[in-house]
Scaffold this active site. Structure first.
Site, PDB file in Angstrom:
ATOM      1  CG  ASP A  67      -1.837  -0.845   1.211  1.00 40.90           C
ATOM      2  OD1 ASP A  67      -1.693  -2.414   0.651  1.00 40.90           O
ATOM      3  OD2 ASP A  67      -2.848  -1.028   1.740  1.00 40.90           O
ATOM      4  CE  LYS A 130      -5.693   1.585   3.179  1.00 39.22           C
ATOM      5  NZ  LYS A 130      -4.944   1.127   3.690  1.00 39.22           N
ATOM      6  CE  LYS A 166      -8.134  -1.574   2.912  1.00 39.66           C
ATOM      7  NZ  LYS A 166      -6.988  -2.319   3.136  1.00 39.66           N
TER       8      LYS A 166
END
Length: 230
Positions: A67, A130, A166
Protein backbone atom coordinates in the site's frame (compact mmCIF):
# COMPACT_ATOMS: atom_id res chain seq x y z
CA UNK A 1 -14.77 -18.50 11.18
CA UNK A 2 -11.52 -19.26 9.39
CA UNK A 3 -12.63 -22.86 8.73
CA UNK A 4 -15.74 -21.47 6.99
CA UNK A 5 -13.62 -19.40 4.61
CA UNK A 6 -14.45 -16.11 6.32
CA UNK A 7 -11.22 -14.16 6.75
CA UNK A 8 -9.81 -10.69 6.27
CA UNK A 9 -8.45 -9.86 2.82
CA UNK A 10 -4.95 -9.25 4.19
CA UNK A 11 -3.05 -8.39 7.36
CA UNK A 12 -1.44 -4.98 6.95
CA UNK A 13 1.70 -3.98 8.87
CA UNK A 14 4.66 -1.63 8.62
CA UNK A 15 7.65 -2.92 6.59
CA UNK A 16 9.73 -3.71 9.69
CA UNK A 17 7.03 -6.16 10.89
CA UNK A 18 6.42 -7.99 7.61
CA UNK A 19 8.69 -10.94 8.47
CA UNK A 20 7.05 -11.30 11.89
CA UNK A 21 3.57 -11.30 10.35
CA UNK A 22 4.53 -13.78 7.62
CA UNK A 23 6.09 -16.19 10.11
CA UNK A 24 3.19 -15.91 12.57
CA UNK A 25 0.55 -16.60 9.93
CA UNK A 26 2.60 -19.48 8.52
CA UNK A 27 2.93 -21.04 11.99
CA UNK A 28 -0.83 -20.78 12.38
CA UNK A 29 -1.38 -22.62 9.09
CA UNK A 30 -3.01 -19.55 7.62
CA UNK A 31 -2.66 -18.39 4.01
CA UNK A 32 -3.93 -14.82 4.51
CA UNK A 33 -1.54 -12.51 2.60
CA UNK A 34 0.57 -9.95 4.40
CA UNK A 35 0.30 -6.40 3.13
CA UNK A 36 2.75 -3.64 3.96
CA UNK A 37 2.34 0.11 3.91
CA UNK A 38 5.28 1.78 2.19
CA UNK A 39 6.50 4.82 0.25
CA UNK A 40 6.68 7.06 3.30
CA UNK A 41 3.33 6.11 4.86
CA UNK A 42 1.36 8.01 6.03
CA UNK A 43 2.68 11.44 4.98
CA UNK A 44 4.55 10.53 1.80
CA UNK A 45 7.18 13.08 2.78
CA UNK A 46 10.27 11.02 1.98
CA UNK A 47 12.56 11.11 -1.08
CA UNK A 48 11.53 8.94 -4.01
CA UNK A 49 14.59 6.69 -3.72
CA UNK A 50 13.77 6.02 -0.06
CA UNK A 51 10.20 5.14 -1.05
CA UNK A 52 11.37 2.68 -3.68
CA UNK A 53 13.87 1.07 -1.32
CA UNK A 54 11.18 0.67 1.34
CA UNK A 55 8.88 -1.04 -1.18
CA UNK A 56 11.61 -3.44 -2.37
CA UNK A 57 12.50 -4.37 1.21
CA UNK A 58 8.87 -5.04 2.13
CA UNK A 59 8.52 -7.36 -0.88
CA UNK A 60 11.83 -9.06 -0.01
CA UNK A 61 10.55 -9.66 3.55
CA UNK A 62 7.50 -11.46 2.17
CA UNK A 63 4.75 -8.86 1.61
CA UNK A 64 2.37 -9.97 -1.13
CA UNK A 65 0.58 -6.60 -1.20
CA UNK A 66 2.01 -3.08 -0.97
CA UNK A 67 0.00 0.00 0.00
CA UNK A 68 1.81 3.10 -1.24
CA UNK A 69 0.84 6.68 -0.51
CA UNK A 70 1.19 9.45 -3.07
CA UNK A 71 2.94 12.80 -2.66
CA UNK A 72 -0.01 15.15 -2.17
CA UNK A 73 2.10 18.13 -3.23
CA UNK A 74 2.24 16.78 -6.80
CA UNK A 75 -1.56 16.92 -6.96
CA UNK A 76 -1.92 20.29 -5.26
CA UNK A 77 0.61 21.90 -7.63
CA UNK A 78 -0.74 20.21 -10.75
CA UNK A 79 2.36 18.12 -11.45
CA UNK A 80 0.38 15.31 -13.07
CA UNK A 81 3.25 13.86 -15.10
CA UNK A 82 5.37 13.79 -11.96
CA UNK A 83 2.61 11.95 -10.10
CA UNK A 84 2.32 9.41 -12.91
CA UNK A 85 6.07 8.79 -12.90
CA UNK A 86 6.23 8.38 -9.11
CA UNK A 87 3.44 5.80 -9.11
CA UNK A 88 4.87 4.02 -12.16
CA UNK A 89 8.24 3.61 -10.43
CA UNK A 90 6.52 2.34 -7.29
CA UNK A 91 4.60 -0.18 -9.38
CA UNK A 92 7.87 -1.41 -10.92
CA UNK A 93 9.46 -1.72 -7.46
CA UNK A 94 6.55 -3.91 -6.31
CA UNK A 95 7.40 -6.59 -8.84
CA UNK A 96 4.76 -9.32 -8.59
CA UNK A 97 3.25 -7.88 -5.40
CA UNK A 98 -0.24 -6.40 -5.62
CA UNK A 99 -0.16 -2.57 -5.32
CA UNK A 100 -2.80 -0.36 -3.73
CA UNK A 101 -2.35 3.40 -4.19
CA UNK A 102 -3.57 5.58 -1.31
CA UNK A 103 -4.71 8.99 -2.57
CA UNK A 104 -5.24 10.63 0.85
CA UNK A 105 -8.34 12.26 -0.62
CA UNK A 106 -8.97 14.48 2.41
CA UNK A 107 -5.79 16.38 1.54
CA UNK A 108 -6.26 16.78 -2.24
CA UNK A 109 -8.28 19.98 -2.13
CA UNK A 110 -11.18 19.16 -4.48
CA UNK A 111 -13.20 16.33 -5.98
CA UNK A 112 -11.77 17.25 -9.39
CA UNK A 113 -8.29 16.52 -8.03
CA UNK A 114 -9.56 13.23 -6.58
CA UNK A 115 -10.82 12.20 -10.02
CA UNK A 116 -7.60 13.20 -11.80
CA UNK A 117 -5.40 11.46 -9.21
CA UNK A 118 -7.57 8.34 -9.47
CA UNK A 119 -7.17 8.19 -13.24
CA UNK A 120 -3.42 8.78 -13.11
CA UNK A 121 -2.96 6.13 -10.42
CA UNK A 122 -4.76 3.59 -12.61
CA UNK A 123 -2.85 4.62 -15.74
CA UNK A 124 0.41 4.13 -13.84
CA UNK A 125 -0.45 0.52 -13.01
CA UNK A 126 -2.24 0.48 -9.64
CA UNK A 127 -4.17 -2.70 -8.88
CA UNK A 128 -6.36 -0.80 -6.39
CA UNK A 129 -7.03 2.82 -5.55
CA UNK A 130 -7.66 3.56 -1.88
CA UNK A 131 -9.21 6.63 -0.28
CA UNK A 132 -7.09 7.31 2.77
CA UNK A 133 -4.33 6.35 5.16
CA UNK A 134 -6.73 6.64 8.09
CA UNK A 135 -4.51 9.36 9.54
CA UNK A 136 -6.05 12.35 7.76
CA UNK A 137 -8.65 14.63 9.34
CA UNK A 138 -11.13 13.52 6.66
CA UNK A 139 -10.95 9.93 5.46
CA UNK A 140 -13.41 7.76 3.50
CA UNK A 141 -16.57 9.70 2.60
CA UNK A 142 -19.37 8.72 0.25
CA UNK A 143 -18.91 11.68 -2.17
CA UNK A 144 -15.21 10.84 -2.55
CA UNK A 145 -16.07 7.17 -2.96
CA UNK A 146 -18.51 7.91 -5.76
CA UNK A 147 -15.96 10.05 -7.59
CA UNK A 148 -13.30 7.33 -7.33
CA UNK A 149 -15.70 4.59 -8.43
CA UNK A 150 -16.83 6.59 -11.44
CA UNK A 151 -13.19 7.04 -12.40
CA UNK A 152 -12.76 3.26 -12.09
CA UNK A 153 -15.81 2.73 -14.29
CA UNK A 154 -14.54 5.18 -16.93
CA UNK A 155 -11.11 3.54 -16.89
CA UNK A 156 -12.72 0.13 -17.35
CA UNK A 157 -14.81 1.37 -20.28
CA UNK A 158 -11.72 2.85 -21.92
CA UNK A 159 -9.28 -0.03 -21.32
CA UNK A 160 -11.24 -3.15 -20.36
CA UNK A 161 -9.09 -3.42 -17.20
CA UNK A 162 -10.74 -3.70 -13.79
CA UNK A 163 -9.10 -1.76 -10.93
CA UNK A 164 -10.11 -2.41 -7.33
CA UNK A 165 -11.48 0.10 -4.83
CA UNK A 166 -10.79 0.38 -1.11
CA UNK A 167 -12.41 2.92 1.22
CA UNK A 168 -10.39 3.23 4.44
CA UNK A 169 -10.47 5.39 7.53
CA UNK A 170 -13.46 6.20 9.72
CA UNK A 171 -15.48 3.07 8.90
CA UNK A 172 -16.41 1.88 12.37
CA UNK A 173 -19.70 -0.03 12.20
CA UNK A 174 -21.10 -2.99 10.29
CA UNK A 175 -23.94 -0.76 9.07
CA UNK A 176 -21.43 1.65 7.49
CA UNK A 177 -19.65 -1.29 5.86
CA UNK A 178 -22.95 -2.51 4.39
CA UNK A 179 -23.60 0.97 2.99
CA UNK A 180 -20.24 0.83 1.20
CA UNK A 181 -21.10 -2.62 -0.16
CA UNK A 182 -24.39 -1.28 -1.56
CA UNK A 183 -22.65 1.75 -3.06
CA UNK A 184 -20.06 -0.43 -4.82
CA UNK A 185 -22.82 -2.70 -6.15
CA UNK A 186 -24.79 0.26 -7.52
CA UNK A 187 -21.81 2.09 -9.04
CA UNK A 188 -19.61 -0.77 -10.28
CA UNK A 189 -21.75 -3.90 -10.23
CA UNK A 190 -21.79 -7.25 -8.47
CA UNK A 191 -18.54 -8.35 -10.13
CA UNK A 192 -16.65 -5.83 -7.99
CA UNK A 193 -17.90 -7.40 -4.74
CA UNK A 194 -14.95 -9.77 -4.40
CA UNK A 195 -11.72 -9.50 -2.37
CA UNK A 196 -9.84 -9.11 -5.66
CA UNK A 197 -11.68 -5.86 -6.47
CA UNK A 198 -13.12 -4.51 -3.21
CA UNK A 199 -11.65 -4.17 0.26
CA UNK A 200 -12.55 -2.18 3.37
CA UNK A 201 -10.06 -0.61 5.73
CA UNK A 202 -11.27 -2.46 8.81
CA UNK A 203 -8.96 -1.52 11.68
CA UNK A 204 -11.77 0.31 13.51
CA UNK A 205 -14.49 -2.03 12.28
CA UNK A 206 -13.43 -5.31 13.86
CA UNK A 207 -14.86 -4.59 17.31
CA UNK A 208 -18.33 -3.89 15.94
CA UNK A 209 -18.22 -6.98 13.70
CA UNK A 210 -17.44 -9.03 16.82
CA UNK A 211 -20.45 -7.47 18.54
CA UNK A 212 -22.76 -8.22 15.60
CA UNK A 213 -21.59 -11.85 15.28
CA UNK A 214 -22.05 -12.32 19.06
CA UNK A 215 -25.59 -10.90 18.81
CA UNK A 216 -26.41 -13.14 15.83
CA UNK A 217 -25.27 -16.25 17.74
CA UNK A 218 -26.62 -15.46 21.22
CA UNK A 219 -29.48 -13.03 20.68
CA UNK A 220 -27.93 -10.37 22.95
CA UNK A 221 -25.00 -7.98 22.79
CA UNK A 222 -21.80 -8.87 24.63
CA UNK A 223 -20.41 -7.14 27.66
CA UNK A 224 -17.12 -5.36 27.05
CA UNK A 225 -14.97 -7.97 28.78
CA UNK A 226 -16.49 -10.83 26.72
CA UNK A 227 -14.89 -9.81 23.41
CA UNK A 228 -11.18 -9.91 22.70
CA UNK A 229 -11.11 -6.85 20.45
CA UNK A 230 -13.50 -4.73 22.52
Amino acid sequence: MHDKGITVGAVCVYPARVSDAVNTLKAAGCNIPVASVAAGFPSGQTPLEAKLTEIRLAVEYGAREIDIVISRSLVLTGQWEGLYEEIRLCRAACGEAHMKTILATGELGSLANVYKASMIAMMAGSDFIKTSTGKEVENATFPVGIVMMRAIKEYYWQTGYKVGFKPAGGIRTAKEAITWLMLVKEELGVEWLTPELFRLGASSLLGDIEQQVFYHVTGSYALQHELAMA
